[in-house]
Design a protein around this motif. Structure first.
Motif, mmCIF file in Angstrom:
data_model
loop_
_atom_site.group_PDB
_atom_site.id
_atom_site.type_symbol
_atom_site.label_atom_id
_atom_site.label_comp_id
_atom_site.label_asym_id
_atom_site.label_seq_id
_atom_site.Cartn_x
_atom_site.Cartn_y
_atom_site.Cartn_z
ATOM 1 N N TYR A 97 10.449 45.035 15.195
ATOM 2 C CA TYR A 97 9.854 45.562 16.507
ATOM 3 C C TYR A 97 8.603 45.260 16.738
ATOM 4 N N THR A 98 7.785 44.991 15.667
ATOM 5 C CA THR A 98 6.587 45.018 15.942
ATOM 6 C C THR A 98 5.951 43.362 16.048
ATOM 7 N N GLU A 99 6.880 42.323 15.418
ATOM 8 C CA GLU A 99 6.243 41.064 15.398
ATOM 9 C C GLU A 99 7.234 39.851 15.171
ATOM 10 N N VAL A 100 7.019 38.929 15.404
ATOM 11 C CA VAL A 100 7.786 37.610 15.111
ATOM 12 C C VAL A 100 7.092 36.611 14.181
ATOM 13 N N SER A 101 7.816 36.299 13.124
ATOM 14 C CA SER A 101 7.074 35.407 12.276
ATOM 15 C C SER A 101 7.914 34.041 11.890
ATOM 16 N N THR A 102 7.150 33.121 11.878
ATOM 17 C CA THR A 102 8.052 31.885 11.704
ATOM 18 C C THR A 102 7.466 30.913 10.332
ATOM 19 N N GLU A 103 8.117 30.719 9.441
ATOM 20 C CA GLU A 103 7.665 29.995 8.438
ATOM 21 C C GLU A 103 8.511 28.541 8.208
ATOM 22 N N THR A 104 7.820 27.761 7.839
ATOM 23 C CA THR A 104 8.262 26.253 7.760
ATOM 24 C C THR A 104 7.816 25.548 6.495
ATOM 25 N N ALA A 105 8.506 24.778 6.035
ATOM 26 C CA ALA A 105 8.086 24.043 4.717
ATOM 27 C C ALA A 105 8.817 22.705 4.840
ATOM 28 N N GLN A 106 7.929 21.712 4.264
ATOM 29 C CA GLN A 106 8.278 20.415 4.152
ATOM 30 C C GLN A 106 7.844 19.653 2.841
ATOM 31 N N ILE A 107 8.337 18.594 2.448
ATOM 32 C CA ILE A 107 8.008 17.762 1.305
ATOM 33 C C ILE A 107 7.464 16.288 1.901
ATOM 34 N N THR A 108 6.278 16.136 1.678
ATOM 35 C CA THR A 108 5.754 14.444 2.071
ATOM 36 C C THR A 108 5.494 13.826 0.841
ATOM 37 N N SER A 109 5.775 12.666 0.862
ATOM 38 C CA SER A 109 5.450 11.678 -0.142
ATOM 39 C C SER A 109 4.496 10.260 0.319
ATOM 40 N N ILE A 110 3.903 9.965 -0.713
ATOM 41 C CA ILE A 110 3.209 8.532 -0.432
ATOM 42 C C ILE A 110 3.561 7.896 -1.851
ATOM 43 N N LEU A 111 4.355 6.722 -1.686
ATOM 44 C CA LEU A 111 4.701 6.089 -3.200
ATOM 45 C C LEU A 111 4.235 4.630 -3.015
ATOM 46 N N PHE A 112 3.659 3.886 -4.112
ATOM 47 C CA PHE A 112 3.342 2.803 -4.297
ATOM 48 C C PHE A 112 4.324 2.052 -5.291
ATOM 49 N N GLY A 113 5.000 1.079 -5.030
ATOM 50 C CA GLY A 113 5.879 0.376 -5.848
ATOM 51 C C GLY A 113 6.034 -1.122 -5.999
ATOM 52 N N LEU A 114 6.713 -1.440 -6.748
ATOM 53 C CA LEU A 114 7.144 -3.091 -7.184
ATOM 54 C C LEU A 114 8.632 -3.258 -7.007
ATOM 55 N N LYS A 115 8.891 -4.194 -6.193
ATOM 56 C CA LYS A 115 10.386 -4.601 -5.908
ATOM 57 C C LYS A 115 10.559 -5.904 -6.554
ATOM 58 N N TYR A 116 11.897 -5.929 -7.417
ATOM 59 C CA TYR A 116 11.891 -7.209 -8.227
ATOM 60 C C TYR A 116 13.295 -7.639 -7.989
ATOM 61 N N TYR A 117 13.604 -8.912 -7.836
ATOM 62 C CA TYR A 117 14.846 -9.466 -7.391
ATOM 63 C C TYR A 117 15.303 -10.320 -8.690
ATOM 64 N N PRO A 118 16.208 -9.506 -9.583
ATOM 65 C CA PRO A 118 16.503 -10.098 -10.956
ATOM 66 C C PRO A 118 17.549 -11.228 -10.898
#
Length: 219
Positions: A97-118
């Protein structure tokens, strides 16, 4: 998930069949920049709850993720890879009756890696299986906005460390374009407070990538 797997399998088979062309391309000392999309293990449905004076609609995670990637080949069989991406964890809207609420959530990532061709025998071909290990940070973000007699915005972020182990294959389409497919497993610490209804987002992942290649290389 099944649809993406079937599509990727068809693309892989097509590339293998058409990969017998005589042209061969070197990746040594070249760069890549591209897009990546896939499915994380987290998946929940849509929920709507109706009670006297209030309606709550919650849209859980579909597991869809996406981001951008950069790579540089130190040698033909070894490359640096950087990935930055995100997954929407949850969206919830509540109306009373008195309000509208919105809640959002997300997962972000920053990754450093090595790729190897065996497999050395594949380094002269267009299809090149690889193994990859990455490490970095995962950030859980949750924001709540309430609109009633006044507007209130609350947000919190929490960062945990983690990594990803992958196995996949690159497919060199031409001198300037590369397609890749991978399955992996995300390993990450638990959030101290739930983000999007969950504290633990470790789990398997399936992804596809498409990149543009540039820089020096031997044709």
């Amino acid at each position: 998930m099944k649809t993406i797997r079937l599509v990727s399998l068809g693309v892989i088979l097509l590339l293998i069949v058409t990969g017998s062309a005589n042209a061969q391309y070197s990746l040594d000392k070249r760069h890549q920049i591209g897009l990546r999309a896939g499915m994380w293990n987290q998946s929940t449905g849509v929920r709507t709850a109706v009670s006297p004076g209030a309606v709550v609609t919650s849209v859980g995670s579909s597991g869809a993720m996406g981001g951008v990637q950069y790579g540089y080949w130190f040698e033909e069989n070894l490359a640096l890879n950087i990935f930055a991406g995100a997954m929407m964890a949850d969206v919830e809207t509540a109306v009373d009756y008195t309000e509208v609420s919105t809640e959002t959530a997300q997962i972000t990532s920053i990754l450093f890696g090595l790729k190897y061709y065996p497999i050395k025998s594949t380094l002269a071909g267009k299809a090149r299986p690889y193994l990859k290990g990455s490490a970095g940070m995962f950030v859980g973000s949750q924001t709540k906005t309430e609109v009633g007699y006044e507007i209130i915005v609350e947000s919190r972020n929490e960062t945990v460390i983690g990594g990803r182990l992958e196995a996949g294959s690159d497919f060199i389409l031409s001198r300037h374009f590369l397609f890749d497919v991978a399955i992996g497993y995300n390993l990450m610490s638990e959030f101290s407070e739930p983000v999007g209804g969950s504290s633990d987002y470790s789990g398997p992942e399936f992804s596809l990538g498409f990149s543009y290649l540039f820089g020096k290389g031997v044709q």
